[in-house]
Design an enzyme around this catalytic site. Structure first.
Site, PDB file in Angstrom:
ATOM      1  N   ASP A 114       0.810  -1.211   0.000  1.00  0.00           N
ATOM      2  CA  ASP A 114       0.000   0.000   0.000  1.00  0.00           C
ATOM      3  C   ASP A 114       0.845   1.263   0.000  1.00  0.00           C
ATOM      4  O   ASP A 114       2.047   1.243   0.267  1.00  0.00           O
ATOM      5  CB  ASP A 114      -0.959   0.015   1.192  1.00  0.00           C
ATOM      6  CG  ASP A 114      -0.239  -0.024   2.537  1.00  0.00           C
ATOM      7  OD1 ASP A 114       0.756  -0.755   2.665  1.00  0.00           O
ATOM      8  OD2 ASP A 114      -0.685   0.680   3.460  1.00  0.00           O
ATOM      9  N   GLU A 145      -0.222  -1.182   5.639  1.00  0.00           N
ATOM     10  CA  GLU A 145       0.864  -0.825   6.555  1.00  0.00           C
ATOM     11  C   GLU A 145       0.821   0.650   6.934  1.00  0.00           C
ATOM     12  O   GLU A 145       1.258   1.024   8.031  1.00  0.00           O
ATOM     13  CB  GLU A 145       2.216  -1.150   5.898  1.00  0.00           C
ATOM     14  CG  GLU A 145       3.415  -1.032   6.842  1.00  0.00           C
ATOM     15  CD  GLU A 145       4.033   0.361   6.913  1.00  0.00           C
ATOM     16  OE1 GLU A 145       4.876   0.596   7.808  1.00  0.00           O
ATOM     17  OE2 GLU A 145       3.679   1.219   6.074  1.00  0.00           O
TER      18      GLU A 145
END
Length: 357
Positions: A74, A128
């Site tokens: 991400d 994350e």
């Protein structure tokens, strides 16, 4: 579905760009996770498993140790920096530094190295960049910890090609100041909580952050206000004001110690801990970590920030940060990565996983 061709998978630079050109803001990683899973499925040297938008692949050669390479899929939100653009030896764009250039190296090795000198595992995970409860690696450590078993882990976060050991812990707290509501036309009948917040801000202004040496790594702490809020209406004296505080603490403190420190600093005020993630000691005294430091050039420093090396530490796995991106460019609009840095890190990692020391 985006398909990563064999030619792209064989080139760390091309693979970096391909991953960066798949939009994957936290919570929207399905497309990139599908691409990673498709790229690794059917390769005879790998067992591929998926849970949610996290993919774990591993070799099972029966070798005497296992090394994990991990990277998150991400990014932070788009900020006029998507898709990528190439300018000479610099690739610009969202995720180029944090951390798709590193994640690409893990995917490149997973797809192309069929005869490593030790067994390898790879974790490609989601969420994350947001709250810890949604972090794919965190969720996997609870639901499938056996998928993460390893003797050593390399988290390919941006370090500019230098091994960064351990990490700071991070804790967020809400410090609330209370008052008494009243009509603003009769303000003397109330107690303005916003006016009473000054001592909290003064404690933060006067705070002296520690600089701590842990296992030959220097960590700088920080305690800062990151948000403030209060007020009811334009004609009401507010009865509450809240200061959001972030504490970055050195790895000689655990979360219990960090919380005690925050409560000590704000003694006399209402303190609520809203989020927390542990610190991680450098662990460079572990043979596997020392061997990798030597393979990566012998230099190392402290990781100033929180990373998932702390997650591996809670599982008893020594881990370091190592990747081509510049951590100072993480989350910035002008995020970029240097092509020579990608190639240099690729060469070091390939040598480490394939050449007998």
């Amino acid at each position: 579905m985006t398909v990563l061709s064999e030619a792209v998978l064989a080139d760390p630079v091309g693979l970096t760009r391909a991953l960066c050109d798949i939009e994957s803001v936290s919570g929207d990683e399905t497309e990139i996770c599908d691409a990673v899973e498709h790229a690794l499925e059917g390769r005879g040297h790998l067992t591929v498993r998926r849970e949610g938008n996290t993919v774990v692949a591993s070799t099972d050669l029966g070798l005497d140790r296992r090394v994990m390479l991990a990277g998150h899929l991400d990014t932070v939100p788009v900020n006029g920096n998507f898709p990528t653009r190439l300018d000479g030896d610099v690739l610009w764009g969202l995720g180029t530094s944090d951390m798709k250039s590193g994640t690409a190296l893990a995917l490149w090795i997973a797809a192309t190295v069929t005869n490593p000198r030790f067994d390898l595992s790879f974790a490609f995970y989601d969420c994350e960049e947001i709250e810890a409860t949604r972090n794919g690696l965190n969720k996997l450590s609870i639901s499938r910890p056996e998928w993460l078993e390893a003797d050593f882990a390399i988290l390919l976060e941006p370090t500019y090609g230098l091994v960064e050991a351990g990490c700071q812990g991070t804790m967020r707290a809400r410090v609330t100041v209370h008052g008494k509501r009243a009509h603003s036309a009769r303000s003397w009948k109330g107690e303005n909580a916003i006016h009473r917040v000054a001592p909290v801000l003064e404690r933060l202004r006067d705070y002296k952050a520690r600089v701590v040496d842990v296992d030959a790594c220097t960590y700088r702490e920080g305690l800062n206000a990151v948000g403030i809020g209060g007020g009811v209406a334009g004609n009401v004296i507010p009865d509450e004001c809240r200061v959001e505080v972030n504490y970055r603490f050195a790895p000689d403190r655990d979360e219990k110690d960090a919380e005690a420190h925050i409560r000590e600093v704000f003694d006399g005020f209402d303190v609520e801990i809203t989020d927390s993630a542990p610190s991680c000691r450098p662990g460079l005294d572990r043979p596997a970590a020392a061997e990798f430091v030597a393979a990566a050039g012998g230099e190392f420093s402290a990781k100033l920030g929180w990373t998932d090396v702390a997650r591996f530490a809670t599982l008893g796995i020594p881990a370091v940060n190592y990747g081509p991106g510049d951590p100072n460019l993480a989350h910035k609009q002008d995020e970029r990565v240097e092509i020579p840095r990608i190639r240099a890190c690729a060469e070091a990692l390939l040598a480490y996983v394939t050449e007998e020391s």
